[in-house]
Design a protein around this motif. Structure first.
Motif, PDB file in Angstrom:
ATOM      1  N   LEU A   1      28.482  25.622   5.109  1.00 26.50           N
ATOM      2  CA  LEU A   1      27.712  25.111   6.241  1.00 26.50           C
ATOM      3  C   LEU A   1      27.679  23.586   6.299  1.00 26.50           C
ATOM      4  CD1 LEU A   1      24.627  27.524   6.144  1.00 26.50           C
ATOM      5  CD2 LEU A   1      26.537  27.568   7.760  1.00 26.50           C
ATOM      6  N   ARG A   2      27.672  22.943   5.133  1.00 26.04           N
ATOM      7  CA  ARG A   2      27.467  21.496   5.081  1.00 26.04           C
ATOM      8  C   ARG A   2      28.493  20.699   5.885  1.00 26.04           C
ATOM      9  NH1 ARG A   2      29.240  17.549   1.635  1.00 26.04           N
ATOM     10  NH2 ARG A   2      30.319  19.082   0.326  1.00 26.04           N
ATOM     11  N   PRO A   3      29.794  21.035   5.856  1.00 27.86           N
ATOM     12  CA  PRO A   3      30.763  20.200   6.594  1.00 27.86           C
ATOM     13  C   PRO A   3      30.751  20.398   8.106  1.00 27.86           C
ATOM     14  CG  PRO A   3      31.804  21.438   4.788  1.00 27.86           C
ATOM     15  CD  PRO A   3      30.479  22.043   5.037  1.00 27.86           C
TER      16      PRO A   3
ATOM     17  N   VAL B   1      27.211  18.048  16.032  1.00 30.12           N
ATOM     18  CA  VAL B   1      27.585  18.060  17.450  1.00 30.12           C
ATOM     19  C   VAL B   1      28.320  19.335  17.825  1.00 30.12           C
ATOM     20  CG1 VAL B   1      27.625  15.554  17.707  1.00 30.12           C
ATOM     21  CG2 VAL B   1      29.663  16.734  16.897  1.00 30.12           C
ATOM     22  N   ALA B   2      28.909  20.013  16.829  1.00 32.41           N
ATOM     23  CA  ALA B   2      29.591  21.268  17.127  1.00 32.41           C
ATOM     24  C   ALA B   2      28.594  22.362  17.502  1.00 32.41           C
ATOM     25  CB  ALA B   2      30.422  21.722  15.919  1.00 32.41           C
ATOM     26  N   LEU B   3      27.322  22.142  17.185  1.00 31.87           N
ATOM     27  CA  LEU B   3      26.282  23.125  17.508  1.00 31.87           C
ATOM     28  C   LEU B   3      25.693  22.915  18.898  1.00 31.87           C
ATOM     29  CD1 LEU B   3      24.335  23.143  14.115  1.00 31.87           C
ATOM     30  CD2 LEU B   3      26.204  24.649  14.821  1.00 31.87           C
TER      31      LEU B   3
ATOM     32  N   VAL C   1      16.685  20.531  16.808  1.00 25.23           N
ATOM     33  CA  VAL C   1      17.517  21.407  15.982  1.00 25.23           C
ATOM     34  C   VAL C   1      18.718  20.639  15.438  1.00 25.23           C
ATOM     35  CG1 VAL C   1      19.026  23.440  16.009  1.00 25.23           C
ATOM     36  CG2 VAL C   1      16.801  23.528  17.134  1.00 25.23           C
ATOM     37  N   LEU C   2      19.362  19.839  16.281  1.00 27.97           N
ATOM     38  CA  LEU C   2      20.504  19.043  15.834  1.00 27.97           C
ATOM     39  C   LEU C   2      20.092  18.036  14.766  1.00 27.97           C
ATOM     40  CD1 LEU C   2      22.200  18.310  19.288  1.00 27.97           C
ATOM     41  CD2 LEU C   2      22.840  20.055  17.616  1.00 27.97           C
TER      42      LEU C   2
ATOM     43  N   VAL D   1      19.599  10.384  19.409  1.00 29.24           N
ATOM     44  CA  VAL D   1      20.164   9.706  20.581  1.00 29.24           C
ATOM     45  C   VAL D   1      21.398  10.453  21.091  1.00 29.24           C
ATOM     46  CG1 VAL D   1      21.194   7.561  21.415  1.00 29.24           C
ATOM     47  CG2 VAL D   1      19.263   7.474  19.830  1.00 29.24           C
ATOM     48  N   THR D   2      22.242  10.930  20.163  1.00 32.46           N
ATOM     49  CA  THR D   2      23.431  11.679  20.578  1.00 32.46           C
ATOM     50  C   THR D   2      23.052  12.948  21.326  1.00 32.46           C
ATOM     51  OG1 THR D   2      24.677  10.850  18.667  1.00 32.46           O
ATOM     52  CG2 THR D   2      25.530  12.814  19.766  1.00 32.46           C
ATOM     53  N   GLY D   3      22.066  13.666  20.798  1.00 30.50           N
ATOM     54  CA  GLY D   3      21.622  14.884  21.455  1.00 30.50           C
ATOM     55  C   GLY D   3      21.090  14.613  22.854  1.00 30.50           C
TER      56      GLY D   3
END
Length: 255
Positions: A97-99, A103-105, A122-123, A190-192
């Motif tokens: 899970l770690r890698p 953003v893929a989520l 969540v992100l 900020v990305t989210g």
């Protein structure tokens, strides 16, 4: 000249370069406006209630996600590190899970929660959690084997060993994990907001971009940068206070 003065001098120099470069044609002013125009755009934006609401939403998302990640990372990290069987069972899952980039989520969280603060939280939690967890695991593994054996010989139970042996050893690692997680949490907040469209500075940056308000884009990005600096200063202050007993911190303060 002390470190703070040198830091301020560096920022002032950077701002001066950004002011001069577009004015002498090194970069196009339409896409890289001078510092003075960015400052004016920031002042105008700060006069609106929308800006402060966006700032509040970003700080709330960052703080909530970071708090959840820290609590979860510390609790799970201590459990996995203190109970070898649990780590043996879960290590492969952690490494799987770690890698995975947070953003893929984004498509998943948008489907689950829509363009809301919950999606961005969540992100943030997912990204910051690993920073804390890995540091805690390293801290637990760093416990002196002689001290561990001595505690066992003197009859200390598992939780007594965690409290008086594991936790003091792991605490410097925990604080480091929190400092790293604070930066990662702000980036993902900020990305989210930028990608998901949840309320906050990221969303305001995207709105400004779509409106071709270039100075405002830079102004909002500057605010995000200032938040990052404040977060780093705050976590450094907490680190010095919490680890005042630690040799590394005493040496740093003495220097």
């Amino acid at each position: 000249m002390n470190r703070t003065a040198l830091s301020l001098l560096g920022l002032a120099t950077f701002a001066a370069v950004l002011e001069v470069a577009p004015r002498i044609g090194l970069v196009p002013a339409a896409y890289a406006p001078p510092t003075s125009r960015i400052a004016v755009a920031l002042a105008d934006e700060a006069a609106t209630g929308r800006f402060w609401l966006a700032l509040r939403d970003t700080v709330l998302t960052w703080a909530l996600g970071l708090a959840i990640a820290v609590v979860a990372g510390v609790v799970i990290g201590v459990l996995l590190g203190a109970v070898p069987v649990l780590w043996a069972v879960s290590s492969s899952t952690v490494e799987f899970l770690r890698p995975i980039p947070s953003v893929a989520l984004i498509p998943l969280v948008v489907v689950l929660y829509g363009s809301t603060i919950r999606s961005t939280v969540v992100l943030v939690v997912y990204a910051a959690f690993w920073q804390v967890l890995l540091q805690v695991l390293h801290g637990v593994a760093d416990v002196d084997p002689v001290a561990r054996d001595t505690a066992r010989v003197y009859g200390l139970g598992r939780w007594a060993r965690v409290r008086y042996l594991v936790w003091p050893t792991a605490l410097p690692y925990v604080v480091t994990g929190v400092r790293l997680a604070a930066s990662v949490a702000l980036i993902l907040a900020v990305t989210g907001e930028l990608v998901v469209g949840s309320p906050g500075l990221g969303k305001e940056i995207e709105v400004a971009r779509q409106s071709a308000a270039v100075p405002l884009v830079y102004a909002l990005v500057t605010v995000c940068g200032l938040l990052g600096v404040l977060a780093n200063v705050a976590t450094r202050a907490v680190e010095r206070r919490v680890l005042a007993w630690h040799a590394a911190v005493r040496t740093e303060v003495g220097a």
